[in-house]
Design an enzyme around this catalytic site. Structure first.
Site, PDB file in Angstrom:
ATOM      1  N   ASP A 508      29.776  37.187  81.476  1.00  0.00           N
ATOM      2  CA  ASP A 508      30.375  35.904  80.255  1.00  0.00           C
ATOM      3  C   ASP A 508      31.490  36.413  79.426  1.00  0.00           C
ATOM      4  O   ASP A 508      32.781  36.111  79.898  1.00  0.00           O
ATOM      5  CB  ASP A 508      29.088  35.442  79.666  1.00  0.00           C
ATOM      6  CG  ASP A 508      28.235  34.901  80.393  1.00  0.00           C
ATOM      7  OD1 ASP A 508      28.098  35.031  81.754  1.00  0.00           O
ATOM      8  OD2 ASP A 508      27.318  33.953  79.809  1.00  0.00           O
ATOM      9  N   GLU A 739      16.063  39.084  76.589  1.00  0.00           N
ATOM     10  CA  GLU A 739      17.248  39.102  77.560  1.00  0.00           C
ATOM     11  C   GLU A 739      18.138  40.196  77.368  1.00  0.00           C
ATOM     12  O   GLU A 739      18.529  40.754  78.359  1.00  0.00           O
ATOM     13  CB  GLU A 739      17.975  37.629  77.011  1.00  0.00           C
ATOM     14  CG  GLU A 739      19.225  37.495  77.666  1.00  0.00           C
ATOM     15  CD  GLU A 739      19.563  36.085  77.483  1.00  0.00           C
ATOM     16  OE1 GLU A 739      19.460  35.635  76.416  1.00  0.00           O
ATOM     17  OE2 GLU A 739      20.613  35.537  78.269  1.00  0.00           O
TER      18      GLU A 739
HETATM   19  C1  6A9 Z   1      23.188  27.476  79.062  1.00  0.00           C
HETATM   20  C2  6A9 Z   1      21.680  26.353  77.677  1.00  0.00           C
HETATM   21  C3  6A9 Z   1      18.293  25.183  76.711  1.00  0.00           C
HETATM   22  C4  6A9 Z   1      23.789  34.320  80.973  1.00  0.00           C
HETATM   23  O1  6A9 Z   1      20.057  34.811  83.105  1.00  0.00           O
HETATM   24  C5  6A9 Z   1      21.135  33.674  83.399  1.00  0.00           C
HETATM   25  C6  6A9 Z   1      22.400  34.082  82.949  1.00  0.00           C
HETATM   26  C7  6A9 Z   1      22.900  35.317  83.644  1.00  0.00           C
HETATM   27  O2  6A9 Z   1      23.282  35.252  85.107  1.00  0.00           O
HETATM   28  C8  6A9 Z   1      24.101  35.602  82.967  1.00  0.00           C
HETATM   29  O3  6A9 Z   1      24.551  36.905  83.474  1.00  0.00           O
HETATM   30  N1  6A9 Z   1      22.551  34.088  81.631  1.00  0.00           N
HETATM   31  C9  6A9 Z   1      24.179  35.715  81.568  1.00  0.00           C
HETATM   32  O4  6A9 Z   1      25.520  36.020  80.810  1.00  0.00           O
HETATM   33  C10 6A9 Z   1      21.976  32.909  80.845  1.00  0.00           C
HETATM   34  C11 6A9 Z   1      22.913  31.444  81.431  1.00  0.00           C
HETATM   35  C12 6A9 Z   1      22.167  30.316  80.520  1.00  0.00           C
HETATM   36  C13 6A9 Z   1      23.290  29.167  80.721  1.00  0.00           C
HETATM   37  C14 6A9 Z   1      22.847  27.878  80.444  1.00  0.00           C
HETATM   38  C15 6A9 Z   1      22.462  26.268  78.743  1.00  0.00           C
HETATM   39  C16 6A9 Z   1      20.186  25.926  77.883  1.00  0.00           C
HETATM   40  O5  6A9 Z   1      19.813  25.121  76.619  1.00  0.00           O
END
Ligand code: 6A9
Length: 769
Positions: A508, A739
């Site tokens: 990100d 996380e």
């Molecule tokens: C946003 C919000 C309830 C971000 O673990 C999933 C991903 C990874 O693949 C990525 O590498 N996470 C990491 O930088 C989480 C992404 C969540 C995005 C959704 C919406 C929902 O609110």
């Protein structure tokens, strides 16, 4: 004719984005063809619930509340896993992904122990029983709690009915129903222990599976019992509206409420109509025994697979590891629906074809849906535990490939999943990638599993799709200079972000070139593709592809892993580190505009105080700089390896007592907000997925001949120990896996529970790489 031709060509381009790769699906057995995985806890986004692997499955689930703290707005009613509920903890403590599970939920004064056991029989996936036992958390028995167990079906699904059986006093005695997949069945709920103060039910029409909680809230009433002035919150009984033609509608939502004084226990027993040779009911002592047997098998298999007892871990540490694995298995969901996708040829978002997805999820509370690169990491743990499940998961994911060889990054399928995602995040662009981590899973399976038939068959079927996937990366994500690569999807025109995000890379807000343009080259992507080529070569050999095909991938791997070429393109001579290249300056900052646009509150904007130049992005050291090491591309005797190992140990850069931070303290972007609202994410925190890969690489270099072997050995021991110790300590303190983790105090951060790649800690404990 020319114009007609042009139109149809345009039509052809428009439809490519949502045209499936081909009609020969990877998933050939699903639903009832796999009876022992028909039922499961495939709704990871709820605290507890079972459904089947069917596109329009019946769903069951649990809600609960403390009558004294239920609010009008519904807060206090637990259903979907929500961080806002502020539970002390909840996790599957044991779960094998197939036959049973044991979950502990600690909600302030109450501990809810939710267990289930399945029993195969008949033609429709068999029986199961769930038990919900409520005990007191703080030795204050007598507090009241209401449990609601429900059954629901989507409206208007052919052949699906559920109805209530009421006894004399209009009390619910059970549910019976029929669906196409389940045939006929009954569901009975009994109180098996403790004292109950109230029981009521609801039979209603819910507008969708995404509004079950709302349906309950609309149908709560206050009642008093005969001869008492005490008030109770009860469910409103039959609430079936008539349709315009005067006919009564049928309920698609039936809920049963039991209010009891802690401690008490209920049992919900699902019995399949076609299971006719059942000897006894899966209740009471029979249930106890079945559960005990399952738990014993689980314990034995856990030791066989991970050998933690023989490695002298304490029982407490082993319980932690079991929880991590179990929550991964218990977070596997089954989703059905269509993504929303877009290409440069479509006017706006268009629907993908409807498809099922069997996948684990990163976080039951915050992101209960599938993510492409997360899943490749999940696959490491899942495949060690149950290869068949992992192959099935991969089959489902590879069936989501379109004719271009593209797989969407995030899978938001079905009403429940959609309800959790803000609109602006829904559409997936076919220009955008995400690291191809399924090659990691495949590489791992080739190393660890020796089930030749299964593998050859699976890999043989998968191979054309793997080729298409590889080619998609290798054609759409290339850079301007041969052998360079560039993540697409960065916004080169924004003036709001301190450094425009690279969501596609998975990292990100990790700092890249400040001014995205075609000159960029990303070292992590280059390494991913080199790695993928190596795995393609290996798989080609295993399944006996012709030598010209196999050689092609070997050549690609050699070319992309050639250390001289890599160094020429990505080794910064001034900092002696691997780096991205691009149009860059560090002289950026966020400021409030001095003359705000009329009437709007002033948003900060990026101010650039020095012209960017074409250069290495080498002033930010972090995970991206480690990729040639992480993916084991650096030659074991190269001076670059010596430098990386030295940098790894440097406290001013990435080294902490809790693992490696994502971005060096010396980076100008270290812990910087990206906009005034976007807190730092991959700008300092410690993330498990890349730490796991770094430990794995260090293990590799410490077992490979070369001048730096001993340095690697030392780092291996301490990095691994730091990560394990901190995760266990933070779990004890907070009740969760997180996380990511803070680099100063090691505390859990971001969403929780996050038992996606964070549960790779089990593989670290077991030293499986
Ligand atoms: C946003 C919000 C309830 C971000 O673990 C999933 C991903 C990874 O693949 C990525 O590498 N996470 C990491 O930088 C989480 C992404 C969540 C995005 C959704 C919406 C929902 O609110």
């Amino acid at each position: 004719i020319a114009i007609a031709g042009w139109f149809s060509y345009k039509g052809y381009l428009e439809t490519r984005v949502n045209t499936p790769y081909d009609m020969n699906k990877m998933v050939i057995a699903s639903g009832l063809d796999v009876p022992d995985r028909y039922w499961g806890t495939y709704r990871p986004g709820v605290y507890f619930g079972l459904k089947t692997r069917d596109p329009h499955s019946l769903v069951t689930g649990l809600m609960w509340y403390f009558p004294h703290s239920l609010r009008q707005d519904g807060s206090g009613l637990r259903h979907w896993c929500e961080q806002g509920d502020e539970l002390d903890r909840y996790a599957w403590m044991e779960h094998d992904g197939r036959t049973f599970g044991v979950q502990e939920i600690v909600d302030h004064a109450a501990i809810l122990n939710t267990t289930f056991v399945k029993r195969l029989g008949g033609k429709h996936g068999g029986d199961w029983t769930a038990r919900i036992a409520v005990t007191s958390n703080r030795n204050q028995t007598g507090e009241e709690i209401s449990l609601i167990f429900y059954t629901a079906i989507e409206e208007g699904v052919k052949g699906s009915v559920i109805k209530v059986n009421t006894g004399d006093e209009k009390r619910l005695t059970g549910i019976e129903g029929t669906t196409q997949g389940l045939g006929s069945f009954t569901i009975n709920l009994v109180v098996t222990r403790g004292s109950v103060v109230e029981q009521s039910f609801l039979a209603a029409v819910a507008a969708g599976l995404n509004v079950l909680k709302e349906t309950v809230l609309q149908n709560l009433r206050i009642a008093t019992q005969k001869g008492s002035s005490k008030k109770y919150i009860v469910l409103a009984g039959e609430q079936i509206p008539s349709s315009p033609d005067g006919k009564k509608k049928r309920p698609n939502f039936i809920a049963s409420q039991v209010t009891g004084k802690i401690p008490f226990e209920i049992e919900v027993c699902f019995e399949s109509g076609s299971f006719i040779d059942r000897i006894d009911k899966l209740t009471g002592e029979t249930y106890d025994r079945a559960l005990q047997t399952r738990r014993k098998f689980f314990d034995e298999k856990f030791e066989r697979v991970f050998k933690l007892r023989s490695k002298d871990y304490t029982e407490e540490e082993i319980r932690f590891a079991k929880m991590s694995l179990s929550n991964m298995m218990g977070s596997i969901g089954y989703f059905y629906g269509s993504s929303q996708v877009q290409s440069e040829y479509t006017k706006g978002p268009v629907p993908y074809w409807k498809a099922p997805l069997y996948t684990a999820v990163p976080s039951r509370s915050f992101f209960p849906r599938g993510f492409l690169w997360d899943e490749g990491f999940h696959g490491l743990l899942v495949s060690v535990w149950d290869l068949e499940i992992e192959l099935d998961i991969m089959n489902h994911w590879f069936d989501t490939m379109n004719v271009e060889g593209w797989i969407p990054r995030e899978m938001i399928l079905g009403q429940e999943a959609l309800a959790k995602v803000p609109e602006e995040f829904v559409t997936q662009m076919n220009t955008n990638a995400n690291p191809p981590t399924f090659y990691l899973t495949l590489h791992f399976i080739l190393r660890h599993k020796h089930d030749e038939l299964l593998e050859k068959q699976f890999l043989g079927n998968l191979y054309p799709r793997l080729e298409a996937w590889f080619n998609w990366f290798n054609t759409t994500q290339t850079g301007d200079i041969p052998s360079t690569y560039r993540w697409r999807g960065r916004d080169g025109s924004t003036n709001r972000e301190l450094n425009p995000k690279t969501l596609t890379s998975g990292l990100d807000d990790y700092p890249r070139a400040s001014h995205p343009n075609v000159d960029e080259r990303h070292v992590d992507l280059r390494c991913w593709i080199a790695f993928a080529a190596d795995v393609m070569h290996q798989i080609g050999q295993v399944i006996g592809q012709p030598s010209n095909v196999v050689d092609k991938y070997r050549e690609t791997y050699r070319y992309l892993s050639d250390n001289d070429l890599l160094n020429k393109l990505h080794w910064s001579p001034s900092t002696q580190t691997f780096a991205d290249f691009g149009l860059h300056t560090d002289k950026v900052s966020l400021r409030k505009p001095t003359t705000p646009p009329r009437s709007q509150p002033a948003e900060t904007v990026r101010v650039v105080t020095q012209d960017p130049t074409l250069r290495y992005v080498d002033t930010s050291f972090g995970y991206v700089s480690l990729f040639p090491y992480i993916l084991q591309i650096i030659d074991p005797d190269s001076p670059q390896l010596a430098k990386v190992l030295k940098d790894l140990r440097n406290d001013d850069l990435l080294w902490t007592k809790y693992g490696l931070r994502s971005l060096a303290k010396t980076s100008p972007f270290y812990m910087k907000y990206n906009t005034e609202h976007d807190a730092p994410y991959w700008r300092g925190a410690i993330w498990m997925n890349l730490n796991y890969l770094t430990v794995r690489a260090t293990y590799h270099y410490s077992n490979t001949d070369g001048p730096y072997r001993d340095e690697a050995k030392e780092i291996y021991q301490s990095l691994r120990r730091n990560l394990i110790q901190n995760l266990i300590q933070q779990y004890k303190k907070s009740g969760y896996l997180w996380e990511n983790y803070g680099d100063v105090h090691g505390e859990g951060r971001g969403s929780h529970p996050f038992t996606g790649w964070t549960s790779l800690v089990v593989l670290l404990m077991a030293e499986i790489y």
